[in-house]
Scaffold this motif. Structure first.
Motif, PDB file in Angstrom:
ATOM      1  N   LEU A   1      19.069  48.299  37.138  1.00  0.00           N
ATOM      2  CA  LEU A   1      20.139  47.458  37.461  1.00  0.00           C
ATOM      3  C   LEU A   1      20.199  46.640  38.823  1.00  0.00           C
ATOM      4  O   LEU A   1      20.349  45.422  39.068  1.00  0.00           O
ATOM      5  CB  LEU A   1      21.374  48.099  37.730  1.00  0.00           C
TER       6      LEU A   1
ATOM      7  N   LEU B   1      24.292  43.585  31.707  1.00  0.00           N
ATOM      8  CA  LEU B   1      24.694  44.603  32.263  1.00  0.00           C
ATOM      9  C   LEU B   1      25.963  44.505  33.113  1.00  0.00           C
ATOM     10  O   LEU B   1      26.954  45.289  33.055  1.00  0.00           O
ATOM     11  CB  LEU B   1      23.668  45.161  33.385  1.00  0.00           C
ATOM     12  N   LEU B   2      26.291  43.367  33.618  1.00  0.00           N
ATOM     13  CA  LEU B   2      27.419  42.854  34.233  1.00  0.00           C
ATOM     14  C   LEU B   2      28.569  41.964  33.612  1.00  0.00           C
ATOM     15  O   LEU B   2      29.034  41.328  34.106  1.00  0.00           O
ATOM     16  CB  LEU B   2      27.144  42.218  35.662  1.00  0.00           C
TER      17      LEU B   2
ATOM     18  N   LEU C   1      15.399  35.423  33.499  1.00  0.00           N
ATOM     19  CA  LEU C   1      15.444  36.224  34.521  1.00  0.00           C
ATOM     20  C   LEU C   1      16.981  36.814  34.562  1.00  0.00           C
ATOM     21  O   LEU C   1      17.024  38.034  34.843  1.00  0.00           O
ATOM     22  CB  LEU C   1      14.889  35.868  35.792  1.00  0.00           C
ATOM     23  N   ILE C   2      18.080  36.073  34.518  1.00  0.00           N
ATOM     24  CA  ILE C   2      19.429  36.448  34.849  1.00  0.00           C
ATOM     25  C   ILE C   2      19.826  37.257  33.238  1.00  0.00           C
ATOM     26  O   ILE C   2      20.891  37.762  33.598  1.00  0.00           O
ATOM     27  CB  ILE C   2      20.252  35.375  35.355  1.00  0.00           C
TER      28      ILE C   2
ATOM     29  N   PHE D   1      26.168  32.915  27.997  1.00  0.00           N
ATOM     30  CA  PHE D   1      26.511  32.868  29.529  1.00  0.00           C
ATOM     31  C   PHE D   1      24.935  32.121  30.133  1.00  0.00           C
ATOM     32  O   PHE D   1      25.356  31.352  31.047  1.00  0.00           O
ATOM     33  CB  PHE D   1      26.556  34.383  30.130  1.00  0.00           C
TER      34      PHE D   1
ATOM     35  N   LEU E   1      32.524  41.880  34.191  1.00  0.00           N
ATOM     36  CA  LEU E   1      32.624  40.993  35.532  1.00  0.00           C
ATOM     37  C   LEU E   1      32.511  39.349  35.382  1.00  0.00           C
ATOM     38  O   LEU E   1      33.506  38.556  35.777  1.00  0.00           O
ATOM     39  CB  LEU E   1      31.623  41.324  36.677  1.00  0.00           C
ATOM     40  N   LEU E   2      31.486  39.157  34.688  1.00  0.00           N
ATOM     41  CA  LEU E   2      30.995  37.840  34.477  1.00  0.00           C
ATOM     42  C   LEU E   2      32.082  36.994  33.689  1.00  0.00           C
ATOM     43  O   LEU E   2      32.584  35.912  33.706  1.00  0.00           O
ATOM     44  CB  LEU E   2      29.966  37.514  33.995  1.00  0.00           C
TER      45      LEU E   2
ATOM     46  N   LEU F   1      26.710  58.109  24.379  1.00  0.00           N
ATOM     47  CA  LEU F   1      25.606  57.082  23.981  1.00  0.00           C
ATOM     48  C   LEU F   1      26.042  56.220  23.103  1.00  0.00           C
ATOM     49  O   LEU F   1      25.834  54.776  23.114  1.00  0.00           O
ATOM     50  CB  LEU F   1      24.570  57.918  23.414  1.00  0.00           C
TER      51      LEU F   1
ATOM     52  N   THR G   1      20.276  66.447  25.345  1.00  0.00           N
ATOM     53  CA  THR G   1      20.883  67.729  24.846  1.00  0.00           C
ATOM     54  C   THR G   1      19.632  68.473  24.647  1.00  0.00           C
ATOM     55  O   THR G   1      19.948  69.727  24.429  1.00  0.00           O
ATOM     56  CB  THR G   1      21.641  67.119  23.709  1.00  0.00           C
TER      57      THR G   1
ATOM     58  N   GLU H   1      19.698  60.748  22.717  1.00  0.00           N
ATOM     59  CA  GLU H   1      20.611  61.894  22.409  1.00  0.00           C
ATOM     60  C   GLU H   1      19.658  63.435  22.929  1.00  0.00           C
ATOM     61  O   GLU H   1      20.036  64.384  23.649  1.00  0.00           O
ATOM     62  CB  GLU H   1      21.014  62.224  20.996  1.00  0.00           C
TER      63      GLU H   1
ATOM     64  N   PHE I   1      20.413  34.155  41.970  1.00  0.00           N
ATOM     65  CA  PHE I   1      21.751  33.790  41.469  1.00  0.00           C
ATOM     66  C   PHE I   1      22.821  34.908  41.978  1.00  0.00           C
ATOM     67  O   PHE I   1      23.731  34.556  41.995  1.00  0.00           O
ATOM     68  CB  PHE I   1      21.282  33.651  40.016  1.00  0.00           C
ATOM     69  N   TRP I   2      22.383  36.032  41.482  1.00  0.00           N
ATOM     70  CA  TRP I   2      22.948  37.265  41.721  1.00  0.00           C
ATOM     71  C   TRP I   2      23.500  37.379  43.217  1.00  0.00           C
ATOM     72  O   TRP I   2      24.570  37.809  43.445  1.00  0.00           O
ATOM     73  CB  TRP I   2      22.491  38.560  41.425  1.00  0.00           C
TER      74      TRP I   2
ATOM     75  N   THR J   1      29.445  64.816  19.395  1.00  0.00           N
ATOM     76  CA  THR J   1      29.518  65.468  20.184  1.00  0.00           C
ATOM     77  C   THR J   1      29.834  64.720  21.592  1.00  0.00           C
ATOM     78  O   THR J   1      29.817  63.337  21.606  1.00  0.00           O
ATOM     79  CB  THR J   1      27.894  66.118  20.705  1.00  0.00           C
TER      80      THR J   1
ATOM     81  N   PRO K   1      19.026  39.883  31.671  1.00  0.00           N
ATOM     82  CA  PRO K   1      19.151  41.599  31.750  1.00  0.00           C
ATOM     83  C   PRO K   1      20.525  41.730  32.740  1.00  0.00           C
ATOM     84  O   PRO K   1      21.598  42.472  32.315  1.00  0.00           O
ATOM     85  CB  PRO K   1      17.975  42.044  32.586  1.00  0.00           C
ATOM     86  N   GLY K   2      20.696  40.909  33.628  1.00  0.00           N
ATOM     87  CA  GLY K   2      21.826  41.102  34.700  1.00  0.00           C
ATOM     88  C   GLY K   2      23.141  40.891  33.968  1.00  0.00           C
ATOM     89  O   GLY K   2      24.040  41.488  34.216  1.00  0.00           O
ATOM     90  N   ALA K   3      22.938  39.623  33.080  1.00  0.00           N
ATOM     91  CA  ALA K   3      24.313  39.216  32.418  1.00  0.00           C
ATOM     92  C   ALA K   3      24.647  40.137  31.455  1.00  0.00           C
ATOM     93  O   ALA K   3      25.892  40.588  31.226  1.00  0.00           O
ATOM     94  CB  ALA K   3      23.999  38.017  31.908  1.00  0.00           C
TER      95      ALA K   3
ATOM     96  N   HIS L   1      17.510  38.384  41.430  1.00  0.00           N
ATOM     97  CA  HIS L   1      17.457  36.799  41.651  1.00  0.00           C
ATOM     98  C   HIS L   1      18.537  36.536  42.485  1.00  0.00           C
ATOM     99  O   HIS L   1      19.837  37.043  42.875  1.00  0.00           O
ATOM    100  CB  HIS L   1      17.814  36.319  40.223  1.00  0.00           C
TER     101      HIS L   1
ATOM    102  N   ARG M   1      35.274  36.104  35.281  1.00  0.00           N
ATOM    103  CA  ARG M   1      35.152  35.184  36.156  1.00  0.00           C
ATOM    104  C   ARG M   1      35.171  33.729  35.451  1.00  0.00           C
ATOM    105  O   ARG M   1      35.425  32.683  35.745  1.00  0.00           O
ATOM    106  CB  ARG M   1      33.985  35.221  37.242  1.00  0.00           C
TER     107      ARG M   1
ATOM    108  N   ALA N   1      17.323  43.677  37.812  1.00  0.00           N
ATOM    109  CA  ALA N   1      18.171  42.841  37.005  1.00  0.00           C
ATOM    110  C   ALA N   1      18.897  41.902  37.616  1.00  0.00           C
ATOM    111  O   ALA N   1      19.421  40.875  37.441  1.00  0.00           O
ATOM    112  CB  ALA N   1      18.939  43.479  35.937  1.00  0.00           C
ATOM    113  N   THR N   2      19.457  42.562  38.894  1.00  0.00           N
ATOM    114  CA  THR N   2      20.293  41.685  39.714  1.00  0.00           C
ATOM    115  C   THR N   2      19.416  41.192  41.228  1.00  0.00           C
ATOM    116  O   THR N   2      20.285  40.801  42.184  1.00  0.00           O
ATOM    117  CB  THR N   2      21.480  42.377  40.386  1.00  0.00           C
TER     118      THR N   2
ATOM    119  N   PRO O   1      27.899  63.920  24.352  1.00  0.00           N
ATOM    120  CA  PRO O   1      26.591  62.985  24.465  1.00  0.00           C
ATOM    121  C   PRO O   1      26.716  62.010  23.360  1.00  0.00           C
ATOM    122  O   PRO O   1      26.282  60.699  23.947  1.00  0.00           O
ATOM    123  CB  PRO O   1      25.330  63.863  24.314  1.00  0.00           C
ATOM    124  N   GLN O   2      26.858  62.241  22.139  1.00  0.00           N
ATOM    125  CA  GLN O   2      26.706  61.079  21.089  1.00  0.00           C
ATOM    126  C   GLN O   2      28.025  60.267  21.439  1.00  0.00           C
ATOM    127  O   GLN O   2      27.660  59.052  21.339  1.00  0.00           O
ATOM    128  CB  GLN O   2      27.093  61.851  19.749  1.00  0.00           C
TER     129      GLN O   2
END
Lengths: 350, 88
Positions: A146, B54-55, B47-48, B25, B58-59, B8, A120, A116, A154-155, B2, B50-52, A152, B62, A149-150, B4-5
């Motif tokens: 991002l 974030l995404l 390795l996958i 997953f 979508l996953l 976040l 701010t 925050e 696999f992605w 607020t 973090p991507g899982a 590999h 599917r 993280a994508t 921003p709060q």
């Protein structure tokens, strides 16, 4: 792909690439800190480390952005492209360390949460000299993380190469944000002109190489461009023998480049877009009877467009015929895996 | 609260749900979507992750739909689809 995924498919080239990368990063950080302690004795260790990590990551991003166009302009740069994803993950890691340290140092011990505070604590959005540059860096970092993280395969397989590529084109947005992060941040308190000059050289190098590579691509497309009727009906490509053995002649048809490979007296037409990262397959060559993409060595059988087992990539193929010693191409793709399209110089005649 | 709060807070919820989703997953879901992931190594699963995270929307969609590895959309593959449709 067609085989079980591993964290990294190591081979000697990747090991050499990563070893060189690791040594370069450690060396850069060591030299930056060593020189920093001597030249700026008043600077704290945290500040020097922050700047060492930030500049290392920013420099790595410049290298990453230059590798692509350099490889388009001159094939001798291709080895750098081969393992660019590891360089990208290393760069994102350096950025994360830089961002994490900055978050801790400047926002970690206040009354509100560090995140925050990041967005701010400085509301001077209208000031050039005191602009809140840190959120710009944070936004860039989100994109870079991002992408890492994508990264590999696999992605790549599960998002498909065009979507994956579009996602990874966000690197240019991240670069723009980082240029502003540096220009509105570190450069505002810098009395020496050297960092400003270095930033200018970096922007001009990246921008200049991208323009040169785009111009070369347009030139190639102009040279291989064919008449508007190129999506239907047979196209007269060239005389047989005009194509260098083991290489391809490119034709622009059905919305994309088609590569007509010659392997001895056999000719085969493949979509020139590698299924892996959509690399320029048509700029590859025939090795051991397989068309090999110059970017990462993905292989395809010229006759059917399929990768050899256990891999399962497949690119469309197109019918070819030879009429009076000239090579003709039908730009309507054959069913995937169809072997009937290729022809040999001493064989089929229409 | 607020703005921003609120942003976040929403991001924190998104990422927390992502972590909760990413655990099953990488263990099971990835193999359902992509046969090559069934025998994937532990390093690959890490390795996958973090991507899982974030995404995950979508996953999750599917995975719920029983989708498999998609076919890429390049101009030539689209042309192939069109010509196959025309032949039917």
């Amino acid at each position: 792909m067609g085989h079980s995924y591993q964290a990294v498919q190591w081979n000697p080239n990747k090991k050499r690439y990563d070893a060189l990368l690791l040594v370069s990063v450690v060396l850069y950080l060591g030299v930056f800190l060593g020189v920093g302690f001597v030249w700026f004795p008043e600077a704290t260790a945290e500040t020097l480390l922050l700047r060492a990590l930030g500049t290392a990551g920013f420099l790595a991003l410049h290298v990453i952005l230059c590798i692509g166009p350099l490889a388009r302009l001159d094939r001798r740069w291709l080895p750098l492209l081969y393992n660019r994803r590891h360089l990208g993950v290393t760069m994102a890691t350096l950025g994360l360390l830089h961002g994490g340290l900055a978050l801790l140092q400047f926002h970690g011990f206040g009354d509100v949460s560090a995140f925050e505070s990041l967005f701010t604590s400085n509301p001077r959005w209208g000031s050039l000299a005191q602009f809140p540059f840190q959120p710009l860096g944070a936004a860039a970092l989100v994109i870079l993380v991002l992408m890492a993280a994508t990264s590999h395969d696999f992605w790549l397989a599960n998002l498909t190469a065009p979507v994956w590529k579009a996602l990874h084109m966000l690197v240019y947005v991240a670069y723009g944000l980082l240029v502003m992060h540096v220009a509105l941040g570190a450069l505002q308190v810098e009395s020496s002109p050297i960092p400003l000059v270095l930033l200018g050289v970096g922007i001009l190098t990246v921008g200049g190489l991208q323009v040169l590579a785009a111009r070369k691509d347009r030139q190639v497309d102009g040279e291989i461009g064919v008449s508007p009727g190129s999506d239907t009906g047979w196209i007269d490509v060239c005389a047989i023998g005009e194509i260098e053995d083991g290489r391809a002649r490119l034709v622009l048809a059905s919305g994309e480049r088609i590569a007509i490979f010659r392997d001895g007296d056999r000719y085969s037409a493949l979509s020139a877009v590698c299924q892996h990262q959509n690399g320029p397959l048509g700029e590859g060559r025939i090795v051991d009877g397989l068309a090999v993409c110059p970017w990462h060595g993905f292989q395809y059988r010229p006759k059917c467009g399929r990768s050899p087992e256990p891999f399962q990539e497949v690119v469309p193929t197109f019918p070819l015929k030879i009429v009076e010693e000239r090579l003709w191409l039908d730009p309507t793709p054959l069913p995937l895996g169809d072997e009937s399209g290729s022809t040999s110089g001493g064989g089929i005649r229409a | 609260m607020t703005v921003p709060q609120a942003i976040l807070g929403a991001l924190s919820v998104y990422l927390a749900l992502g972590v909760l989703f990413a655990i099953p997953f990488v263990l099971v879901g990835a193999g359902r979507l992509d046969p090559d992931a069934r025998q994937g190594t532990w390093g690959f699963r890490v390795l996958i992750f973090p991507g899982a995270t974030l995404l995950w929307p979508l996953l999750a969609k599917r995975w719920a739909m029983g989708a498999r590895v998609p076919t890429e959309r390049t101009p030539h593959k689209e042309a192939l689809r069109r010509s196959e449709r025309a032949e039917r």
